[in-house]
Scaffold this motif. Structure first.
Motif, PDB file in Angstrom:
ATOM      1  N   ARG A  16      55.971  19.198  61.038  1.00 21.63           N
ATOM      2  CA  ARG A  16      56.647  18.913  62.283  1.00 21.63           C
ATOM      3  C   ARG A  16      56.103  19.207  63.474  1.00 21.63           C
ATOM      4  O   ARG A  16      56.883  19.051  64.563  1.00 21.63           O
ATOM      5  CB  ARG A  16      58.103  19.522  61.874  1.00 21.63           C
ATOM      6  N   ARG A  17      54.909  19.835  63.516  1.00 26.25           N
ATOM      7  CA  ARG A  17      54.287  19.956  64.723  1.00 26.25           C
ATOM      8  C   ARG A  17      53.734  18.733  65.599  1.00 26.25           C
ATOM      9  O   ARG A  17      53.537  17.661  65.020  1.00 26.25           O
ATOM     10  CB  ARG A  17      53.013  20.665  64.504  1.00 26.25           C
ATOM     11  N   GLN A  18      53.760  18.773  66.786  1.00 23.24           N
ATOM     12  CA  GLN A  18      53.386  17.504  67.473  1.00 23.24           C
ATOM     13  C   GLN A  18      52.048  17.044  67.161  1.00 23.24           C
ATOM     14  O   GLN A  18      51.209  18.102  66.943  1.00 23.24           O
ATOM     15  CB  GLN A  18      53.669  17.874  68.907  1.00 23.24           C
ATOM     16  N   ARG A  19      52.024  15.861  66.986  1.00 23.09           N
ATOM     17  CA  ARG A  19      50.462  15.225  66.602  1.00 23.09           C
ATOM     18  C   ARG A  19      50.074  14.443  67.818  1.00 23.09           C
ATOM     19  O   ARG A  19      50.572  13.498  68.207  1.00 23.09           O
ATOM     20  CB  ARG A  19      50.873  14.384  65.363  1.00 23.09           C
ATOM     21  N   VAL A  20      48.899  14.895  68.303  1.00 22.47           N
ATOM     22  CA  VAL A  20      48.307  14.495  69.533  1.00 22.47           C
ATOM     23  C   VAL A  20      47.228  13.580  69.050  1.00 22.47           C
ATOM     24  O   VAL A  20      46.137  14.141  68.659  1.00 22.47           O
ATOM     25  CB  VAL A  20      48.057  15.608  70.456  1.00 22.47           C
ATOM     26  N   LEU A  21      47.174  12.312  69.603  1.00 20.68           N
ATOM     27  CA  LEU A  21      46.131  11.312  69.303  1.00 20.68           C
ATOM     28  C   LEU A  21      45.103  11.076  70.535  1.00 20.68           C
ATOM     29  O   LEU A  21      45.845  10.770  71.618  1.00 20.68           O
ATOM     30  CB  LEU A  21      46.626  10.011  68.736  1.00 20.68           C
ATOM     31  N   ILE A  22      44.041  11.599  70.410  1.00 18.50           N
ATOM     32  CA  ILE A  22      43.030  11.343  71.534  1.00 18.50           C
ATOM     33  C   ILE A  22      42.222  10.017  71.107  1.00 18.50           C
ATOM     34  O   ILE A  22      41.529   9.685  70.429  1.00 18.50           O
ATOM     35  CB  ILE A  22      42.203  12.522  71.757  1.00 18.50           C
ATOM     36  N   ILE A  23      42.387   9.015  72.300  1.00 18.46           N
ATOM     37  CA  ILE A  23      41.509   7.879  72.163  1.00 18.46           C
ATOM     38  C   ILE A  23      40.569   8.032  73.351  1.00 18.46           C
ATOM     39  O   ILE A  23      40.693   8.234  74.518  1.00 18.46           O
ATOM     40  CB  ILE A  23      42.336   6.767  72.387  1.00 18.46           C
ATOM     41  N   GLY A  24      39.149   7.868  72.730  1.00 16.27           N
ATOM     42  CA  GLY A  24      38.013   8.335  73.683  1.00 16.27           C
ATOM     43  C   GLY A  24      37.840   9.755  73.658  1.00 16.27           C
ATOM     44  O   GLY A  24      37.832  10.406  74.990  1.00 16.27           O
ATOM     45  N   CYS A  25      37.436  10.693  72.489  1.00 14.37           N
ATOM     46  CA  CYS A  25      37.335  11.892  72.527  1.00 14.37           C
ATOM     47  C   CYS A  25      36.026  12.365  72.933  1.00 14.37           C
ATOM     48  O   CYS A  25      35.162  12.848  72.068  1.00 14.37           O
ATOM     49  CB  CYS A  25      37.572  12.217  71.175  1.00 14.37           C
ATOM     50  N   ALA A  44      41.717  12.197  66.362  1.00 11.44           N
ATOM     51  CA  ALA A  44      40.907  11.539  67.269  1.00 11.44           C
ATOM     52  C   ALA A  44      40.354  10.262  66.677  1.00 11.44           C
ATOM     53  O   ALA A  44      39.945  10.141  65.481  1.00 11.44           O
ATOM     54  CB  ALA A  44      39.716  12.439  67.856  1.00 11.44           C
ATOM     55  N   LEU A  45      40.387   9.078  67.291  1.00  8.46           N
ATOM     56  CA  LEU A  45      39.993   7.957  66.987  1.00  8.46           C
ATOM     57  C   LEU A  45      38.305   7.871  67.273  1.00  8.46           C
ATOM     58  O   LEU A  45      37.811   8.217  68.342  1.00  8.46           O
ATOM     59  CB  LEU A  45      40.518   6.670  67.986  1.00  8.46           C
ATOM     60  N   THR A  46      37.561   7.522  66.433  1.00 13.65           N
ATOM     61  CA  THR A  46      36.176   7.489  66.548  1.00 13.65           C
ATOM     62  C   THR A  46      35.316   6.271  65.741  1.00 13.65           C
ATOM     63  O   THR A  46      36.090   5.930  64.510  1.00 13.65           O
ATOM     64  CB  THR A  46      35.397   8.692  65.883  1.00 13.65           C
ATOM     65  N   SER A  47      34.567   5.563  66.286  1.00 11.68           N
ATOM     66  CA  SER A  47      34.025   4.234  65.656  1.00 11.68           C
ATOM     67  C   SER A  47      32.746   4.850  64.947  1.00 11.68           C
ATOM     68  O   SER A  47      32.082   4.129  64.309  1.00 11.68           O
ATOM     69  CB  SER A  47      33.735   3.154  66.729  1.00 11.68           C
ATOM     70  N   SER A  48      32.231   6.034  65.043  1.00  9.71           N
ATOM     71  CA  SER A  48      30.987   6.574  64.730  1.00  9.71           C
ATOM     72  C   SER A  48      31.267   7.605  63.789  1.00  9.71           C
ATOM     73  O   SER A  48      31.709   8.769  63.780  1.00  9.71           O
ATOM     74  CB  SER A  48      30.241   7.326  65.986  1.00  9.71           C
ATOM     75  N   PRO A  49      31.021   7.225  62.322  1.00  9.36           N
ATOM     76  CA  PRO A  49      31.188   8.294  60.975  1.00  9.36           C
ATOM     77  C   PRO A  49      30.580   9.531  61.392  1.00  9.36           C
ATOM     78  O   PRO A  49      30.807  10.716  60.722  1.00  9.36           O
ATOM     79  CB  PRO A  49      30.792   7.427  60.060  1.00  9.36           C
ATOM     80  N   GLU A  50      29.402   9.441  62.016  1.00  6.93           N
ATOM     81  CA  GLU A  50      28.579  10.694  62.192  1.00  6.93           C
ATOM     82  C   GLU A  50      29.136  11.827  62.970  1.00  6.93           C
ATOM     83  O   GLU A  50      28.896  12.981  62.898  1.00  6.93           O
ATOM     84  CB  GLU A  50      27.172  10.493  62.550  1.00  6.93           C
ATOM     85  N   ARG A  51      30.194  11.278  63.699  1.00 10.62           N
ATOM     86  CA  ARG A  51      31.074  12.347  64.756  1.00 10.62           C
ATOM     87  C   ARG A  51      32.065  13.120  63.782  1.00 10.62           C
ATOM     88  O   ARG A  51      32.540  14.014  64.133  1.00 10.62           O
ATOM     89  CB  ARG A  51      31.701  11.609  65.861  1.00 10.62           C
ATOM     90  N   GLY A  52      32.292  12.600  62.503  1.00 11.83           N
ATOM     91  CA  GLY A  52      33.216  13.300  61.808  1.00 11.83           C
ATOM     92  C   GLY A  52      33.153  14.768  61.760  1.00 11.83           C
ATOM     93  O   GLY A  52      34.255  15.833  62.033  1.00 11.83           O
ATOM     94  N   PRO A  53      32.024  15.259  61.091  1.00 14.05           N
ATOM     95  CA  PRO A  53      31.871  16.752  60.945  1.00 14.05           C
ATOM     96  C   PRO A  53      32.236  17.490  62.260  1.00 14.05           C
ATOM     97  O   PRO A  53      32.736  18.558  62.186  1.00 14.05           O
ATOM     98  CB  PRO A  53      30.459  16.804  60.445  1.00 14.05           C
ATOM     99  N   GLY A  54      31.657  17.083  63.433  1.00  6.57           N
ATOM    100  CA  GLY A  54      31.639  17.486  64.443  1.00  6.57           C
ATOM    101  C   GLY A  54      33.119  17.925  64.996  1.00  6.57           C
ATOM    102  O   GLY A  54      33.458  18.818  65.653  1.00  6.57           O
ATOM    103  N   LEU A  55      33.741  16.740  64.765  1.00  2.00           N
ATOM    104  CA  LEU A  55      35.242  16.846  65.454  1.00  2.00           C
ATOM    105  C   LEU A  55      36.195  17.912  64.394  1.00  2.00           C
ATOM    106  O   LEU A  55      36.975  18.441  64.807  1.00  2.00           O
ATOM    107  CB  LEU A  55      35.976  15.257  65.211  1.00  2.00           C
ATOM    108  N   ARG A  56      35.629  17.607  63.122  1.00  2.54           N
ATOM    109  CA  ARG A  56      36.573  18.626  62.097  1.00  2.54           C
ATOM    110  C   ARG A  56      36.415  19.975  62.547  1.00  2.54           C
ATOM    111  O   ARG A  56      37.244  21.075  62.312  1.00  2.54           O
ATOM    112  CB  ARG A  56      35.991  18.377  60.626  1.00  2.54           C
ATOM    113  N   ALA A  57      34.980  20.386  63.001  1.00  2.33           N
ATOM    114  CA  ALA A  57      34.692  21.691  63.290  1.00  2.33           C
ATOM    115  C   ALA A  57      35.528  22.117  64.359  1.00  2.33           C
ATOM    116  O   ALA A  57      35.596  23.418  64.857  1.00  2.33           O
ATOM    117  CB  ALA A  57      33.123  21.727  63.630  1.00  2.33           C
TER     118      ALA A  57
END
Length: 309
Positions: A16-25, A44-57
């Motif tokens: 139930r916490r607010q869920r904030v979606l960032i487009i263009g992160c 965060a929306l991303t079109s680059s799979p290689e950005r996944g680990p960095g965003l999760r960090a």
């Protein structure tokens, strides 16, 4: 998934916490995320799979999708209670150079299920065009002089229609030049080292700026406190002409001041993109930013921000 009646109450308590979606992160989006975490769930929306680990960090959940491929955006429907849209329009290969198909695709996806409570769009002060150095309030009619500014105007119009027709609270920030010492290309130092000229005083234009950290805070303030269907100039308190700005930066960096050239000869010495910025002069009024959004600027002037270098 959230219900249409109560987007948070239909979920288990842990969700139930607010869920904030960032487009263009990118840089600013990640600054927003650092300020918000861990109080909200970040997506965060991303079109680059290689950005996944960095965003999760950074405690950001990556969502695979591409604004240029509308079919990949359907999963965004109903996910977020609030959205910050910082993605620019495409720059080429457009059926209509005046339109922003990315914003259109995003808004169509968001309409498929329960709508976000608020949406913040990061536009550009370039939508005002050349104002001949006059003070510019948000009520001034737009007058874009470039294709990229025209596409921003189209995106703003789409955002406003989305808000009026859906009832979602939308807020547009009109953003000038963004700077920060820890941002790639975020200071004038590189240009000073190259010796790029600036316009002569008689031809010079007013320029406006915002520190990346202040812009991130403005996005958050607009998301929580922004009035519906409103526009705000996101600018600091600096009132400088472009040449004076580079002179100030040169003094702070202890570098030579740039050469001054007449506008009549500038086209032979400066890149076309830079010339387009030098063809527009305006001073942004940031009263609404500080009063309505109640944002106290940490970097009220360029000089304060550049001293951090």
């Amino acid at each position: 998934m959230p219900s249409n009646q109560s987007p948070l109450g239909a979920l288990p308590s842990r969700f139930r916490r607010q869920r904030v979606l960032i487009i263009g992160c990118g840089d600013v989006g990640q600054r927003v995320a650092r300020l918000l975490a861990p109080r909200v769930n970040l997506l965060a929306l991303t079109s680059s799979p290689e950005r996944g680990p960095g965003l999760r960090a950074q405690n950001i959940t990556p969502l695979a999708g591409n604004l240029d491929q509308p079919a990949t955006l359907r999963r965004l429907a109903g996910l977020a209670t609030r959205v910050i849209h910082l993605a620019p329009p495409p720059g080429e290969n457009l059926p209509d150079w005046r339109c922003d198909p990315r914003t259109l695709a995003l808004l169509r996806a968001l309409r498929l299920r329960s709508l976000p409570q608020s949406l913040v769009y990061g536009s550009t002060s370039g939508v005002y065009g050349d104002c001949r150095g006059e003070w510019v309030k948000e009520t001034r009619p737009v007058n874009p002089h470039t294709p990229r500014a025209q596409r921003r105007v189209d995106a703003e119009q789409q955002i406003r229609f989305f808000g009026r027709s859906s009832g979602a609270r939308v807020h547009t920030l009109r953003i000038p030049g963004i700077y920060a010492p820890d941002r790639e290309g975020g200071t004038p130092r590189g240009r000073l080292l190259k010796g790029t000229p600036v316009l002569a005083r008689a031809d010079d234009v007013f320029t406006n700026h915002i520190h990346a950290d202040d812009l991130a805070r403005a996005c958050i303030a607009a998301m929580w406190r922004g009035k519906p269907q409103r526009t705000t100039n996101a600018s600091d308190d600096t009132r400088l002409k472009m040449g004076d700005y580079f002179d100030l930066a040169a003094d702070l960096y202890q570098l030579p001041r740039p050469q001054r050239v007449a506008r009549s000869t500038a086209q032979d010495e400066l890149p076309l993109m830079l010339l387009s910025f030098m063809s527009e002069s305006r001073r942004l009024d940031n009263t609404r930013l500080k009063q309505e959004l109640r944002l106290r600027l940490r970097y009220p002037t360029v000089e304060t921000g550049l001293r951090d270098c």
